[in-house]
Write a protein that holds these residues in place. Structure first.
Motif, PDB file in Angstrom:
ATOM      1  N   UNK A  13       0.889  -1.077  -0.035  1.00 15.50           N
ATOM      2  CA  UNK A  13       0.107   0.033   0.023  1.00 15.50           C
ATOM      3  C   UNK A  13       1.180   1.033   0.204  1.00 15.50           C
ATOM      4  N   UNK A  14       0.889   2.447  -1.390  1.00 15.56           N
ATOM      5  CA  UNK A  14       1.146   3.135  -0.979  1.00 15.56           C
ATOM      6  C   UNK A  14       0.355   4.556  -1.152  1.00 15.56           C
ATOM      7  N   UNK A  23      -8.915  20.164 -11.367  1.00 14.02           N
ATOM      8  CA  UNK A  23      -8.119  19.224 -10.328  1.00 14.02           C
ATOM      9  C   UNK A  23      -7.034  18.251 -10.940  1.00 14.02           C
ATOM     10  N   UNK A  24      -5.504  18.673 -10.486  1.00 15.00           N
ATOM     11  CA  UNK A  24      -4.511  17.478 -11.377  1.00 15.00           C
ATOM     12  C   UNK A  24      -3.671  16.743  -9.777  1.00 15.00           C
ATOM     13  N   UNK A  25      -3.744  15.501 -10.315  1.00 10.10           N
ATOM     14  CA  UNK A  25      -2.986  14.698  -9.443  1.00 10.10           C
ATOM     15  C   UNK A  25      -1.435  13.953 -10.500  1.00 10.10           C
ATOM     16  N   UNK A  26      -0.696  14.603  -9.964  1.00  7.34           N
ATOM     17  CA  UNK A  26       0.359  13.055 -10.380  1.00  7.34           C
ATOM     18  C   UNK A  26       1.033  12.386  -9.077  1.00  7.34           C
ATOM     19  N   UNK A  27       1.092  11.695  -8.961  1.00  6.79           N
ATOM     20  CA  UNK A  27       1.693  11.055  -8.103  1.00  6.79           C
ATOM     21  C   UNK A  27       1.282   9.191  -8.192  1.00  6.79           C
ATOM     22  N   UNK A  28       1.698   8.484  -7.500  1.00  2.00           N
ATOM     23  CA  UNK A  28       2.083   7.194  -7.421  1.00  2.00           C
ATOM     24  C   UNK A  28       1.742   6.235  -6.443  1.00  2.00           C
ATOM     25  N   UNK A  30      -1.238   0.889 -10.097  1.00  2.00           N
ATOM     26  CA  UNK A  30      -0.926   2.030  -9.629  1.00  2.00           C
ATOM     27  C   UNK A  30      -1.778   3.195 -10.022  1.00  2.00           C
ATOM     28  N   UNK A  31      -2.173   4.256  -9.099  1.00  2.00           N
ATOM     29  CA  UNK A  31      -2.708   5.538 -10.451  1.00  2.00           C
ATOM     30  C   UNK A  31      -1.642   6.319 -10.328  1.00  2.00           C
ATOM     31  N   UNK A  32      -0.993   6.745 -11.205  1.00  2.00           N
ATOM     32  CA  UNK A  32      -0.305   7.359 -12.268  1.00  2.00           C
ATOM     33  C   UNK A  32      -0.348   8.851 -12.276  1.00  2.00           C
ATOM     34  N   UNK A  33      -1.788   9.038 -12.511  1.00  2.00           N
ATOM     35  CA  UNK A  33      -2.242  10.819 -12.699  1.00  2.00           C
ATOM     36  C   UNK A  33      -3.912  10.950 -13.009  1.00  2.00           C
ATOM     37  N   UNK A  34      -4.220  11.524 -12.121  1.00  2.00           N
ATOM     38  CA  UNK A  34      -5.500  11.434 -12.584  1.00  2.00           C
ATOM     39  C   UNK A  34      -6.190  13.756 -12.727  1.00  2.00           C
ATOM     40  N   UNK A  43     -12.709  13.943 -17.845  1.00  2.00           N
ATOM     41  CA  UNK A  43     -11.290  13.515 -16.850  1.00  2.00           C
ATOM     42  C   UNK A  43     -10.559  12.481 -17.232  1.00  2.00           C
ATOM     43  N   UNK A  44      -9.372  12.415 -16.819  1.00  2.00           N
ATOM     44  CA  UNK A  44      -8.315  11.706 -17.946  1.00  2.00           C
ATOM     45  C   UNK A  44      -7.521  11.151 -16.413  1.00  2.00           C
ATOM     46  N   UNK A  45      -7.313   9.522 -16.427  1.00  2.00           N
ATOM     47  CA  UNK A  45      -7.249   8.915 -15.764  1.00  2.00           C
ATOM     48  C   UNK A  45      -5.841   7.659 -16.417  1.00  2.00           C
ATOM     49  N   UNK A  46      -4.688   7.492 -15.595  1.00  2.00           N
ATOM     50  CA  UNK A  46      -3.553   6.539 -16.007  1.00  2.00           C
ATOM     51  C   UNK A  46      -2.938   5.842 -14.836  1.00  2.00           C
ATOM     52  N   UNK A  47      -2.929   4.990 -15.026  1.00  2.00           N
ATOM     53  CA  UNK A  47      -2.243   3.651 -14.187  1.00  2.00           C
ATOM     54  C   UNK A  47      -2.073   2.417 -15.006  1.00  2.00           C
ATOM     55  N   UNK A  48      -0.998   2.310 -13.444  1.00  2.00           N
ATOM     56  CA  UNK A  48      -0.210   0.859 -14.189  1.00  2.00           C
ATOM     57  C   UNK A  48      -0.220  -0.035 -13.613  1.00  2.00           C
ATOM     58  N   UNK A  49      -0.691  -1.794 -14.535  1.00  2.00           N
ATOM     59  CA  UNK A  49      -1.020  -2.747 -13.456  1.00  2.00           C
ATOM     60  C   UNK A  49       0.292  -3.592 -14.059  1.00  2.00           C
ATOM     61  N   UNK A  50       0.230  -3.694 -13.175  1.00  2.00           N
ATOM     62  CA  UNK A  50       1.907  -4.802 -13.449  1.00  2.00           C
ATOM     63  C   UNK A  50       1.131  -6.652 -12.515  1.00  2.00           C
ATOM     64  N   UNK A  51       1.648  -7.606 -13.559  1.00  3.35           N
ATOM     65  CA  UNK A  51       0.260  -8.547 -13.137  1.00  3.35           C
ATOM     66  C   UNK A  51       1.406  -9.808 -12.680  1.00  3.35           C
ATOM     67  N   UNK A  52       1.220 -10.991 -12.251  1.00  5.30           N
ATOM     68  CA  UNK A  52       2.104 -12.218 -12.278  1.00  5.30           C
ATOM     69  C   UNK A  52       1.303 -13.424 -11.891  1.00  5.30           C
ATOM     70  N   UNK A  53       1.195 -14.256 -13.003  1.00  7.28           N
ATOM     71  CA  UNK A  53      -0.386 -14.960 -12.768  1.00  7.28           C
ATOM     72  C   UNK A  53       1.067 -16.949 -12.899  1.00  7.28           C
ATOM     73  N   UNK A  54       0.596 -17.713 -12.205  1.00  6.85           N
ATOM     74  CA  UNK A  54       1.124 -19.186 -12.298  1.00  6.85           C
ATOM     75  C   UNK A  54       2.103 -18.737 -11.296  1.00  6.85           C
TER      76      UNK A  54
END
Length: 343
Positions: free
Chosen positions: A162-163, A192-197, A225-229, A258-269
Protein backbone atom coordinates in the motif's frame (compact mmCIF):
# COMPACT_ATOMS: atom_id res chain seq x y z
CA UNK A 1 -71.89 74.85 97.20
CA UNK A 2 -68.55 74.62 95.80
CA UNK A 3 -68.22 73.33 92.20
CA UNK A 4 -65.50 70.79 91.60
CA UNK A 5 -63.63 71.29 88.28
CA UNK A 6 -62.10 68.22 86.59
CA UNK A 7 -58.72 68.78 85.06
CA UNK A 8 -58.33 68.03 81.28
CA UNK A 9 -56.82 64.65 80.48
CA UNK A 10 -54.11 66.17 78.38
CA UNK A 11 -53.20 68.40 81.25
CA UNK A 12 -52.96 65.44 83.60
CA UNK A 13 -50.53 63.47 81.41
CA UNK A 14 -48.58 66.57 80.63
CA UNK A 15 -49.18 66.70 76.83
CA UNK A 16 -50.70 69.83 75.31
CA UNK A 17 -53.81 69.47 73.12
CA UNK A 18 -52.07 70.69 69.96
CA UNK A 19 -49.37 68.00 70.22
CA UNK A 20 -51.99 65.27 70.67
CA UNK A 21 -53.76 66.27 67.47
CA UNK A 22 -50.48 66.23 65.55
CA UNK A 23 -49.69 62.69 66.73
CA UNK A 24 -53.15 61.47 65.71
CA UNK A 25 -52.77 63.03 62.26
CA UNK A 26 -49.37 61.31 61.86
CA UNK A 27 -50.88 57.94 62.78
CA UNK A 28 -53.71 58.39 60.27
CA UNK A 29 -51.25 59.28 57.49
CA UNK A 30 -49.04 56.30 58.30
CA UNK A 31 -51.98 53.88 58.19
CA UNK A 32 -53.28 55.30 54.93
CA UNK A 33 -49.81 55.09 53.35
CA UNK A 34 -49.37 51.46 54.40
CA UNK A 35 -52.83 50.61 53.06
CA UNK A 36 -52.02 52.24 49.72
CA UNK A 37 -48.76 50.30 49.41
CA UNK A 38 -50.52 46.99 50.19
CA UNK A 39 -53.24 47.64 47.62
CA UNK A 40 -50.65 48.56 44.98
CA UNK A 41 -48.66 45.38 45.60
CA UNK A 42 -51.81 43.29 45.49
CA UNK A 43 -52.88 44.74 42.14
CA UNK A 44 -49.40 44.22 40.67
CA UNK A 45 -49.25 40.58 41.80
CA UNK A 46 -52.74 39.82 40.56
CA UNK A 47 -52.65 41.45 37.14
CA UNK A 48 -48.96 41.19 36.16
CA UNK A 49 -47.78 37.93 37.77
CA UNK A 50 -50.84 35.71 38.09
CA UNK A 51 -52.77 37.26 35.25
CA UNK A 52 -53.93 35.37 32.15
CA UNK A 53 -51.59 35.00 29.17
CA UNK A 54 -52.23 37.31 26.23
CA UNK A 55 -54.54 36.19 23.49
CA UNK A 56 -52.81 33.77 21.14
CA UNK A 57 -54.53 35.38 18.19
CA UNK A 58 -52.74 38.67 18.74
CA UNK A 59 -50.04 39.43 16.18
CA UNK A 60 -46.89 41.44 16.39
CA UNK A 61 -45.76 43.89 13.77
CA UNK A 62 -43.41 41.27 12.33
CA UNK A 63 -45.93 38.42 12.26
CA UNK A 64 -46.05 36.24 9.17
CA UNK A 65 -49.24 35.10 7.41
CA UNK A 66 -51.00 32.08 8.90
CA UNK A 67 -49.35 28.75 8.23
CA UNK A 68 -50.89 26.55 5.52
CA UNK A 69 -53.37 23.92 6.61
CA UNK A 70 -51.16 21.07 5.44
CA UNK A 71 -48.93 21.47 8.50
CA UNK A 72 -49.88 19.83 11.73
CA UNK A 73 -51.01 21.82 14.70
CA UNK A 74 -47.69 21.54 16.51
CA UNK A 75 -45.79 22.64 13.41
CA UNK A 76 -48.16 25.56 12.89
CA UNK A 77 -47.72 26.62 16.51
CA UNK A 78 -43.94 26.40 16.17
CA UNK A 79 -44.01 28.44 12.97
CA UNK A 80 -46.22 31.04 14.63
CA UNK A 81 -43.82 31.35 17.57
CA UNK A 82 -40.84 31.78 15.28
CA UNK A 83 -42.56 34.29 13.04
CA UNK A 84 -43.57 36.45 16.00
CA UNK A 85 -39.92 37.02 16.95
CA UNK A 86 -37.72 36.46 13.91
CA UNK A 87 -38.12 38.70 10.93
CA UNK A 88 -38.69 36.82 7.70
CA UNK A 89 -35.59 37.43 5.53
CA UNK A 90 -36.15 38.31 1.88
CA UNK A 91 -35.56 35.62 -0.70
CA UNK A 92 -31.97 35.60 -1.93
CA UNK A 93 -31.88 34.93 -5.64
CA UNK A 94 -28.77 34.10 -7.62
CA UNK A 95 -28.54 37.62 -9.00
CA UNK A 96 -28.84 39.10 -5.49
CA UNK A 97 -26.06 36.93 -4.10
CA UNK A 98 -23.74 37.73 -6.99
CA UNK A 99 -24.41 41.46 -6.75
CA UNK A 100 -23.88 41.63 -2.99
CA UNK A 101 -20.62 39.68 -3.24
CA UNK A 102 -19.43 41.79 -6.21
CA UNK A 103 -18.98 38.73 -8.43
CA UNK A 104 -19.68 38.98 -12.14
CA UNK A 105 -19.74 35.58 -13.79
CA UNK A 106 -19.04 37.14 -17.19
CA UNK A 107 -15.98 39.22 -16.33
CA UNK A 108 -14.57 37.72 -13.10
CA UNK A 109 -11.20 36.06 -13.59
CA UNK A 110 -10.77 32.41 -12.49
CA UNK A 111 -9.10 32.00 -9.10
CA UNK A 112 -5.93 30.06 -8.40
CA UNK A 113 -7.06 28.46 -5.09
CA UNK A 114 -3.57 28.44 -3.61
CA UNK A 115 -4.94 28.69 -0.07
CA UNK A 116 -7.28 25.76 -0.73
CA UNK A 117 -4.40 23.63 -1.99
CA UNK A 118 -2.52 24.23 1.25
CA UNK A 119 -5.50 23.16 3.37
CA UNK A 120 -6.07 20.02 1.30
CA UNK A 121 -2.36 19.17 1.50
CA UNK A 122 -2.41 19.45 5.29
CA UNK A 123 -5.48 17.21 5.47
CA UNK A 124 -3.93 14.54 3.24
CA UNK A 125 -0.64 14.68 5.14
CA UNK A 126 -2.48 14.04 8.41
CA UNK A 127 -4.48 11.22 6.81
CA UNK A 128 -1.29 9.52 5.60
CA UNK A 129 0.30 9.88 9.00
CA UNK A 130 -2.71 8.34 10.73
CA UNK A 131 -2.73 5.46 8.25
CA UNK A 132 0.90 4.65 9.04
CA UNK A 133 0.36 4.84 12.78
CA UNK A 134 -2.49 2.44 13.52
CA UNK A 135 -2.75 0.43 10.26
CA UNK A 136 -6.39 1.43 9.98
CA UNK A 137 -6.27 1.47 6.19
CA UNK A 138 -4.85 -2.06 6.06
CA UNK A 139 -7.69 -3.36 8.22
CA UNK A 140 -10.27 -1.53 6.14
CA UNK A 141 -8.85 -2.87 2.88
CA UNK A 142 -8.69 -6.40 4.25
CA UNK A 143 -12.33 -6.26 5.35
CA UNK A 144 -13.37 -4.79 2.00
CA UNK A 145 -11.49 -7.27 -0.20
CA UNK A 146 -12.55 -10.31 1.83
CA UNK A 147 -16.18 -9.31 2.24
CA UNK A 148 -18.93 -11.97 1.87
CA UNK A 149 -19.63 -10.67 -1.65
CA UNK A 150 -16.25 -12.01 -2.83
CA UNK A 151 -16.62 -14.46 -5.76
CA UNK A 152 -16.30 -18.17 -5.05
CA UNK A 153 -13.47 -18.63 -7.54
CA UNK A 154 -11.18 -16.38 -5.48
CA UNK A 155 -9.26 -17.48 -2.44
CA UNK A 156 -8.62 -15.10 0.45
CA UNK A 157 -7.03 -11.84 -0.73
CA UNK A 158 -3.91 -10.62 1.05
CA UNK A 159 -2.70 -7.04 0.80
CA UNK A 160 1.02 -6.99 0.00
CA UNK A 161 1.67 -3.31 -0.72
CA UNK A 162 0.00 0.00 0.00
CA UNK A 163 1.43 3.36 -1.05
CA UNK A 164 -0.62 6.50 -0.41
CA UNK A 165 1.74 8.68 -2.41
CA UNK A 166 3.69 11.73 -1.41
CA UNK A 167 2.37 14.49 -3.66
CA UNK A 168 -0.84 16.51 -3.39
CA UNK A 169 -3.62 17.47 -5.80
CA UNK A 170 -3.54 20.95 -7.28
CA UNK A 171 -6.83 22.81 -7.69
CA UNK A 172 -6.91 25.79 -10.03
CA UNK A 173 -9.02 27.82 -12.44
CA UNK A 174 -12.04 28.06 -10.13
CA UNK A 175 -15.10 29.84 -11.51
CA UNK A 176 -18.63 30.39 -10.27
CA UNK A 177 -21.58 29.87 -12.60
CA UNK A 178 -25.32 29.16 -12.35
CA UNK A 179 -26.15 25.49 -11.96
CA UNK A 180 -27.23 23.68 -15.10
CA UNK A 181 -29.41 21.15 -13.27
CA UNK A 182 -31.05 23.41 -10.66
CA UNK A 183 -32.02 26.93 -11.77
CA UNK A 184 -31.47 29.51 -9.08
CA UNK A 185 -28.47 27.67 -7.62
CA UNK A 186 -24.77 28.40 -8.01
CA UNK A 187 -21.97 25.95 -8.59
CA UNK A 188 -18.20 26.14 -8.49
CA UNK A 189 -16.13 24.39 -11.12
CA UNK A 190 -12.40 23.95 -10.78
CA UNK A 191 -9.65 22.01 -12.48
CA UNK A 192 -7.88 19.34 -10.44
CA UNK A 193 -4.63 17.62 -11.32
CA UNK A 194 -2.79 14.92 -9.37
CA UNK A 195 0.50 13.40 -10.51
CA UNK A 196 1.58 10.81 -7.97
CA UNK A 197 2.09 7.09 -7.44
CA UNK A 198 -0.72 5.57 -5.37
CA UNK A 199 -0.29 1.78 -5.32
CA UNK A 200 -2.26 -1.18 -4.04
CA UNK A 201 -0.75 -4.66 -4.32
CA UNK A 202 -2.61 -7.91 -3.54
CA UNK A 203 -2.07 -11.64 -3.77
CA UNK A 204 -4.72 -14.32 -4.17
CA UNK A 205 -5.45 -17.65 -5.85
CA UNK A 206 -7.87 -18.48 -8.62
CA UNK A 207 -9.84 -21.61 -7.75
CA UNK A 208 -11.13 -23.91 -10.48
CA UNK A 209 -14.23 -25.62 -9.10
CA UNK A 210 -15.35 -27.56 -12.19
CA UNK A 211 -16.05 -30.41 -12.71
CA UNK A 212 -15.42 -30.77 -8.99
CA UNK A 213 -14.29 -28.34 -6.25
CA UNK A 214 -10.63 -27.29 -6.19
CA UNK A 215 -9.60 -29.03 -9.39
CA UNK A 216 -6.79 -26.52 -9.89
CA UNK A 217 -5.29 -23.52 -8.08
CA UNK A 218 -3.61 -20.64 -9.87
CA UNK A 219 -1.65 -18.06 -7.82
CA UNK A 220 -2.07 -14.45 -8.92
CA UNK A 221 -0.16 -11.34 -7.79
CA UNK A 222 -1.46 -7.93 -8.85
CA UNK A 223 -0.32 -4.36 -8.27
CA UNK A 224 -2.34 -1.35 -9.47
CA UNK A 225 -0.90 2.18 -9.39
CA UNK A 226 -2.65 5.47 -10.14
CA UNK A 227 -0.09 7.60 -11.95
CA UNK A 228 -2.16 10.66 -12.83
CA UNK A 229 -5.69 11.95 -12.51
CA UNK A 230 -6.98 15.18 -14.01
CA UNK A 231 -10.44 16.53 -14.61
CA UNK A 232 -12.99 19.20 -13.78
CA UNK A 233 -14.62 19.11 -10.34
CA UNK A 234 -18.09 20.59 -9.82
CA UNK A 235 -19.22 21.59 -6.30
CA UNK A 236 -22.59 22.94 -5.20
CA UNK A 237 -24.69 23.23 -2.04
CA UNK A 238 -28.14 21.67 -2.15
CA UNK A 239 -30.83 20.96 0.46
CA UNK A 240 -30.74 17.46 1.86
CA UNK A 241 -33.74 15.44 0.65
CA UNK A 242 -33.40 12.87 3.44
CA UNK A 243 -33.21 15.27 6.38
CA UNK A 244 -36.50 16.74 7.56
CA UNK A 245 -34.67 19.51 9.40
CA UNK A 246 -33.57 20.95 6.06
CA UNK A 247 -29.81 20.67 6.53
CA UNK A 248 -27.47 21.47 3.66
CA UNK A 249 -25.33 18.96 1.81
CA UNK A 250 -22.21 19.41 -0.28
CA UNK A 251 -22.61 17.76 -3.68
CA UNK A 252 -19.59 17.13 -5.90
CA UNK A 253 -19.03 15.33 -9.17
CA UNK A 254 -16.59 15.21 -12.07
CA UNK A 255 -17.23 16.00 -15.70
CA UNK A 256 -17.08 13.05 -18.05
CA UNK A 257 -13.91 14.31 -19.74
CA UNK A 258 -11.64 13.31 -16.85
CA UNK A 259 -8.32 11.59 -17.49
CA UNK A 260 -7.09 8.59 -15.53
CA UNK A 261 -3.69 6.98 -16.05
CA UNK A 262 -2.89 3.73 -14.25
CA UNK A 263 -0.10 1.17 -14.30
CA UNK A 264 -0.87 -2.52 -13.75
CA UNK A 265 1.69 -5.19 -13.05
CA UNK A 266 0.63 -8.82 -12.77
CA UNK A 267 2.23 -12.18 -12.13
CA UNK A 268 0.25 -15.35 -12.84
CA UNK A 269 1.32 -18.91 -12.09
CA UNK A 270 3.53 -20.75 -9.66
CA UNK A 271 6.32 -22.34 -11.71
CA UNK A 272 5.90 -21.02 -15.24
CA UNK A 273 4.84 -17.48 -14.46
CA UNK A 274 3.28 -15.01 -16.84
CA UNK A 275 4.22 -11.42 -16.15
CA UNK A 276 2.20 -8.30 -17.04
CA UNK A 277 -0.59 -9.97 -18.94
CA UNK A 278 -2.24 -7.27 -21.15
CA UNK A 279 -5.72 -8.71 -20.74
CA UNK A 280 -5.53 -8.38 -16.97
CA UNK A 281 -4.45 -4.74 -17.29
CA UNK A 282 -7.40 -4.01 -19.57
CA UNK A 283 -9.85 -5.65 -17.16
CA UNK A 284 -8.52 -3.73 -14.17
CA UNK A 285 -8.55 -0.41 -16.01
CA UNK A 286 -12.12 -0.98 -17.24
CA UNK A 287 -13.35 -1.90 -13.77
CA UNK A 288 -11.70 1.17 -12.26
CA UNK A 289 -13.27 3.47 -14.84
CA UNK A 290 -16.67 1.87 -14.25
CA UNK A 291 -16.31 2.30 -10.50
CA UNK A 292 -15.65 6.05 -10.88
CA UNK A 293 -18.37 6.56 -13.51
CA UNK A 294 -21.03 4.87 -11.40
CA UNK A 295 -20.35 7.05 -8.35
CA UNK A 296 -19.12 10.55 -9.08
CA UNK A 297 -19.25 11.36 -12.79
CA UNK A 298 -22.12 13.51 -14.03
CA UNK A 299 -25.04 12.98 -13.88
CA UNK A 300 -24.08 10.92 -10.78
CA UNK A 301 -22.78 12.86 -7.77
CA UNK A 302 -21.78 12.33 -4.17
CA UNK A 303 -23.41 14.04 -1.18
CA UNK A 304 -21.75 15.02 2.10
CA UNK A 305 -24.06 16.21 4.87
CA UNK A 306 -22.58 19.33 6.43
CA UNK A 307 -22.65 19.66 10.22
CA UNK A 308 -24.30 22.56 11.94
CA UNK A 309 -22.06 25.63 11.87
CA UNK A 310 -23.89 27.34 14.73
CA UNK A 311 -21.46 27.87 17.65
CA UNK A 312 -22.18 25.44 20.49
CA UNK A 313 -20.79 25.21 23.98
CA UNK A 314 -20.07 21.48 23.75
CA UNK A 315 -17.89 21.99 20.65
CA UNK A 316 -15.84 24.84 22.13
CA UNK A 317 -12.17 24.09 22.73
CA UNK A 318 -9.10 26.09 23.68
CA UNK A 319 -5.66 25.41 22.36
CA UNK A 320 -3.16 24.54 25.09
CA UNK A 321 -0.13 26.77 25.41
CA UNK A 322 3.44 25.41 25.36
CA UNK A 323 4.38 23.90 28.70
CA UNK A 324 0.82 23.52 29.96
CA UNK A 325 0.19 19.95 28.84
CA UNK A 326 -0.98 18.36 25.63
CA UNK A 327 -4.64 18.19 26.52
CA UNK A 328 -6.89 20.91 25.20
CA UNK A 329 -9.20 22.88 27.42
CA UNK A 330 -12.85 21.85 27.11
CA UNK A 331 -14.90 24.93 27.89
CA UNK A 332 -18.16 23.01 27.83
CA UNK A 333 -17.28 20.48 30.51
CA UNK A 334 -14.59 22.21 32.51
CA UNK A 335 -10.84 22.62 32.35
CA UNK A 336 -8.39 19.90 31.48
CA UNK A 337 -6.13 18.44 34.13
CA UNK A 338 -3.11 20.21 32.74
CA UNK A 339 -4.92 23.54 33.15
CA UNK A 340 -5.98 22.76 36.72
CA UNK A 341 -2.39 22.18 37.77
CA UNK A 342 -1.29 25.49 36.34
CA UNK A 343 0.12 27.70 39.12
Amino acid sequence: MFAIRRPHTASVIGIPCSDNEAIWSFIQGLLLGQLFVILTLGCFIKFFIFGDSPDSTSKSIYAKPPAPQKYSRSQSHLRKKRSSVLRDPPSQSTETILSKTYYDVRSHQPESLDWFNVLIAQTLAQFREDARTDDAILKSLDNLLNAPQKPDFLDSIRVTEVSLGEDFPIFSNCRISPSDDEPGKLQARMDVDLSDLITLGVETKLLLNWPKPLVAVLPVALAVSIVRFSGTLSISFIPSPENLAGSTTLAFSFLDDYRLEIAVSSLVGSRSRLQDVPKIAQLVEGRLHSWIDERCVEPKFQQIVLPSLWPRKRTTREQSRPGEGADDVDLSGGIADGQRRRP
